[in-house]
Design a protein around this motif. Structure first.
Motif, PDB file in Angstrom:
ATOM      1  N   VAL A 549       8.459  -2.724  17.797  1.00 32.55           N
ATOM      2  CA  VAL A 549       9.920  -2.748  17.830  1.00 32.55           C
ATOM      3  C   VAL A 549      10.321  -4.195  17.990  1.00 32.55           C
ATOM      4  N   SER A 550      11.097  -4.711  17.039  1.00 33.51           N
ATOM      5  CA  SER A 550      11.466  -6.116  17.105  1.00 33.51           C
ATOM      6  C   SER A 550      12.796  -6.339  16.399  1.00 33.51           C
ATOM      7  N   ASP A 551      13.187  -7.607  16.349  1.00 30.92           N
ATOM      8  CA  ASP A 551      14.439  -8.005  15.732  1.00 30.92           C
ATOM      9  C   ASP A 551      14.145  -8.738  14.430  1.00 30.92           C
ATOM     10  N   VAL A 552      15.183  -9.144  13.755  1.00 31.62           N
ATOM     11  CA  VAL A 552      15.015  -9.941  12.542  1.00 31.62           C
ATOM     12  C   VAL A 552      14.366 -11.261  12.934  1.00 31.62           C
ATOM     13  N   SER A 553      13.090 -11.426  12.569  1.00 28.56           N
ATOM     14  CA  SER A 553      12.346 -12.627  12.953  1.00 28.56           C
ATOM     15  C   SER A 553      11.028 -12.658  12.195  1.00 28.56           C
ATOM     16  N   SER A 554      10.300 -13.773  12.343  1.00 27.91           N
ATOM     17  CA  SER A 554       9.001 -13.886  11.675  1.00 27.91           C
ATOM     18  C   SER A 554       7.975 -12.953  12.282  1.00 27.91           C
ATOM     19  N   VAL A 555       8.196 -12.467  13.502  1.00 28.14           N
ATOM     20  CA  VAL A 555       7.271 -11.503  14.112  1.00 28.14           C
ATOM     21  C   VAL A 555       7.136 -10.274  13.220  1.00 28.14           C
ATOM     22  N   THR A 569      15.685  -3.528  15.015  1.00 31.32           N
ATOM     23  CA  THR A 569      16.871  -3.171  15.793  1.00 31.32           C
ATOM     24  C   THR A 569      18.123  -3.515  14.996  1.00 31.32           C
ATOM     25  N   ASN A 570      19.005  -2.562  14.893  1.00 32.19           N
ATOM     26  CA  ASN A 570      20.279  -2.729  14.185  1.00 32.19           C
ATOM     27  C   ASN A 570      21.393  -2.740  15.220  1.00 32.19           C
ATOM     28  N   ALA A 571      21.456  -3.846  15.983  1.00 31.79           N
ATOM     29  CA  ALA A 571      22.369  -3.915  17.128  1.00 31.79           C
ATOM     30  C   ALA A 571      23.832  -3.914  16.710  1.00 31.79           C
ATOM     31  N   GLN A 572      24.114  -4.316  15.461  1.00 28.31           N
ATOM     32  CA  GLN A 572      25.501  -4.327  14.997  1.00 28.31           C
ATOM     33  C   GLN A 572      25.924  -2.985  14.408  1.00 28.31           C
ATOM     34  N   ASP A 573      24.992  -2.044  14.378  1.00 29.98           N
ATOM     35  CA  ASP A 573      25.252  -0.705  13.832  1.00 29.98           C
ATOM     36  C   ASP A 573      25.819  -0.757  12.414  1.00 29.98           C
ATOM     37  N   LEU A 574      25.233  -1.628  11.580  1.00 31.91           N
ATOM     38  CA  LEU A 574      25.566  -1.616  10.157  1.00 31.91           C
ATOM     39  C   LEU A 574      25.025  -0.331   9.544  1.00 31.91           C
ATOM     40  N   SER A 575      25.552   0.027   8.399  1.00 33.61           N
ATOM     41  CA  SER A 575      24.974   1.172   7.696  1.00 33.61           C
ATOM     42  C   SER A 575      23.566   0.799   7.244  1.00 33.61           C
ATOM     43  N   ASP A 576      22.709   1.807   7.056  1.00 32.28           N
ATOM     44  CA  ASP A 576      21.339   1.524   6.640  1.00 32.28           C
ATOM     45  C   ASP A 576      21.318   0.728   5.340  1.00 32.28           C
TER      46      ASP A 576
END
Length: 661
Positions: A549-555, A569-576
């Protein structure tokens, strides 16, 4: 909740540190009251509490101690307060005037000696600052005095101020017994010890007057570089070096060591050596631009840059070399497609995704300047086919940091980190939490969320067997020794610098493998883990995990190499649809909403692999993001270096022949 709020306000990490702060404050508040009452035994207890709490806080909560200094409550001021309060107590208990006057004179002289010692220490330290620091070059040809003994030099203020203990203890004993010989004996010990220490440091000052001049140091470094003849330089600078930014360099060391061309590493901040991993490559640290200009790097054909920093311009002005931005990981962040990258001759990316990302920055980077070289660092990452899941799924939560501004803040810690961990704790999973090394650097909210998560997971860490703990410490000590880390200052590092006797790669790898094997085996019964150190490595955490589980990153881009399921993680709750269109690595990801309502559904992909609908997308995404498996990333990277070095050499030859045409 009240304790947690107090810890947040005082910025301490736990209940033990909070208790120390309370004892510290209560002790100092009690000193003037008990001195004026007077109460000798009450004062003695408060006096002892302030000493013990003060010292404990230095090791357990150094950040709190530093904040005290900003309130003009420095260590010296706190020692002075104890002294004044003790003399006030002596006066209130009708101590003889001779004892009081002698005590005032001795303790004042002690502080004067501390001031003189500090001035001398500063003069020695200033003289021992050299223009260049190196590793893995033979600097035995230049005469540099040895580092002063640690007992005289390191934490000197802490030691000098503590010399007031004999005087304080002697006076307290004298007040308790009514016989004043103890006071005079304590006074004599304090003033005598401080005088001896000052005399010893004065001898060290005479030695540092033989320090070599700047020109001699740079000249010797240039002679060693001329003998080595470097062809490729990895150049790194980062202004904020109080945290571990050196992961951006360390991830490239093994790759550099496998090149056909001779590499050198050029650093710009002195503190970088604290975090530099073991390498046999020559390393040169040159803090000042003027000194860098005098360094002979004329044979370098290719310069590699893992980060964009202002000081890069000091190397970019070398027109004869080819300059390449290699970054420190491919990601969908704006930093991985920065228009500033146009200043480099080429930009090397892992796969076609990196090329496409730069092409979206219109009119900035030409397609010909982009070269796909793969990610050589990912060799240790085991694929899903080699991974044997355990009875309990292992979830690795590796959030990114908050970035330099809100515009590039991708961390999930602030909006959803704590609810995510609480949601995982409600499931039958094992959690490995490994935050970015820079977490909390800019945002207090991110730092607070990080502390809360550590508290939630800390209670499930089982005690490690003493034998395993001892062996892990032994291995770490040997790894640090092989890395060239020691307690000496710049001058001592230069004095000790030598060309490595042997390769040492086999021993290094064996020790790291053993460390990881013991670490995970010794914690096999532990439910959760908080990983904050360089070891275990991120890639070893990948190998332990069933799900990331991670964020937008090089990981995330690196984890794609394993083909295991992962969550963005979609913290801004954008549509898929919007989220997947915005971020390439989302193409093979499960998306987690801010409220974490999808979490139980996502965990099914781990518990029941046949319910893993994103598996096919991950296989396609892997080649798009990281490039093909053949030829290997190392082969492609090495070829790119050789091709560019040959082009640099050819262009130099053309420039030399042009005036003759």
């Amino acid at each position: 909740m009240t304790i947690r709020r107090l810890c947040a306000v005082l910025r301490v990490s736990g209940k033990t540190e909070l208790l120390l702060v309370i004892l510290f404050a209560a002790g100092f508040a009690a000193l003037p009251v008990l001195a004026l009452l007077p109460s000798l035994w009450g004062f003695t207890v408060a006096w002892a509490v302030t000493y013990v709490a003060d010292e404990a806080l230095h090791s357990r909560a150094p950040g709190f101690v530093r904040r005290l200094a900003t309130l003009q409550l420095s260590r010296t001021m706190r020692f002075a307060v104890r002294t004044v309060m003790l003399l006030a107590l002596a006066d209130r208990t009708d101590a003889p005037d001779a004892v009081l006057i002698t005590g005032l004179a001795v303790l004042s002289a002690h502080f004067l000696l501390v001031m003189m010692y500090s001035a001398l220490h500063h003069a020695i330290r200033r003289r021992r600052v050299l223009p260049v620091i190196v590793r893995n070059l033979d600097m035995s040809g230049i005469d540099i005095p040895a580092h002063p003994p640690a007992w005289l030099y390191r934490r000197f203020l802490r030691k000098l101020l503590h010399l007031d203990l004999p005087a304080h203890a002697g006076l307290i004993v004298a007040l308790a017994t009514g016989t004043w010989y103890a006071a005079y004996a304590g006074y004599a010990l304090t003033i005598g010890a401080a005088t001896v220490a000052l005399a010893a440091l004065l001898g060290q000052f005479r030695a540092v007057r033989r320090m070599p001049r700047r020109d001699a140091v740079i000249g010797e470094v240039n002679r060693q570089l001329a003998a080595y003849r470097p062809e490729v330089a990895l150049y790194f600078s980062f202004a904020a070096v109080s945290r571990d930014f050196m992961y951006q360099v360390n991830m490239w060391i093994e790759t550099l060591e496998q090149l056909d061309r001779r590499p050198v590493i050029v650093l710009r901040e002195r503190a970088s050596f604290r975090f530099l991993a073991r390498t046999r490559i020559p390393v040169v640290c040159v803090p000042k631009a003027d000194d860098l200009a005098e360094l002979d790097l004329s044979g370098v054909q290719v310069v590699l840059y893992p980060g964009n920093a202002g000081k890069n311009v000091h190397m970019l002005r070398v027109a004869e070399a080819k300059h390449v931005f290699i970054g420190h990981g491919d990601s969908d962040k704006l930093a991985s497609s920065n228009r500033v990258s146009k200043v480099y001759d080429e930009i090397w990316v892992a796969g076609k995704a990196g090329r496409d990302r730069y092409q979206r920055v219109r009119h900035a980077i030409s397609d010909g300047a982009i070269v796909e070289v793969g990610r050589p660092q990912l060799a240790p990452v085991r694929s899903h086919a080699e991974h044997v899941p355990g009875p309990v799924p292992v979830v690795l939560y590796a959030p990114t940091w908050e970035g330099w501004s809100d515009d590039d803040c991708h961390t999930s810690l602030i909006p959803m980190g704590v609810p995510l961990i609480e949601g995982l704790l409600a499931e039958n999973v094992r959690i490995i939490y490994k935050p970015h090394p820079l977490t909390g650097k800019r945002s207090p909210e991110a730092a607070a969320a990080d502390r809360t998560i550590r508290e939630l997971l800390r209670g499930d860490e089982e005690k490690v067997a003493e034998a395993a703990r001892t062996r892990l410490q032994e291995i770490r000590a040997r790894l640090d020794e092989m890395s060239g880390r020691h307690e000496g200052d710049d001058a001592q590092q230069l004095r000790d610098a030598r060309v490595p006797d042997g390769d040492g790669t086999a021993e290094w790898q064996e020790l790291r493998d053993e460390w990881h094997r013991i670490f995970w085996a010794s914690r096999s019964g532990a439910r959760h883990h908080v990983i904050l150190e360089q070891l275990p490595t991120l890639y070893e955490c990948f190998n332990q995990a069933d799900l990331l589980v991670s964020d937008v990153s090089s990981v995330v881009a690196d984890f794609v190499a394993s083909l295991k399921p992962y969550v963005l993680t979609n913290a801004q709750d954008l549509s898929d649809e919007e989220f997947r269109a915005a971020y390439t690595t989302a193409g093979g990801a499960y998306l987690l909403d801010r409220a974490c309502t999808r979490l139980p559904e996502i965990l099914r992909s781990v518990r029941a692999p046949h319910h893993d609908p994103m598996a096919a997308q991950r296989r396609t995404l892997k080649e798009y993001v990281l490039g093909p498996d053949r030829p290997t990333s190392m082969e492609r990277f090495n070829t790119a270096v050789n091709d560019l070095a040959d082009r640099s050499t050819a262009e130099r030859a053309e420039d030399l022949l042009a005036p003759l045409a």
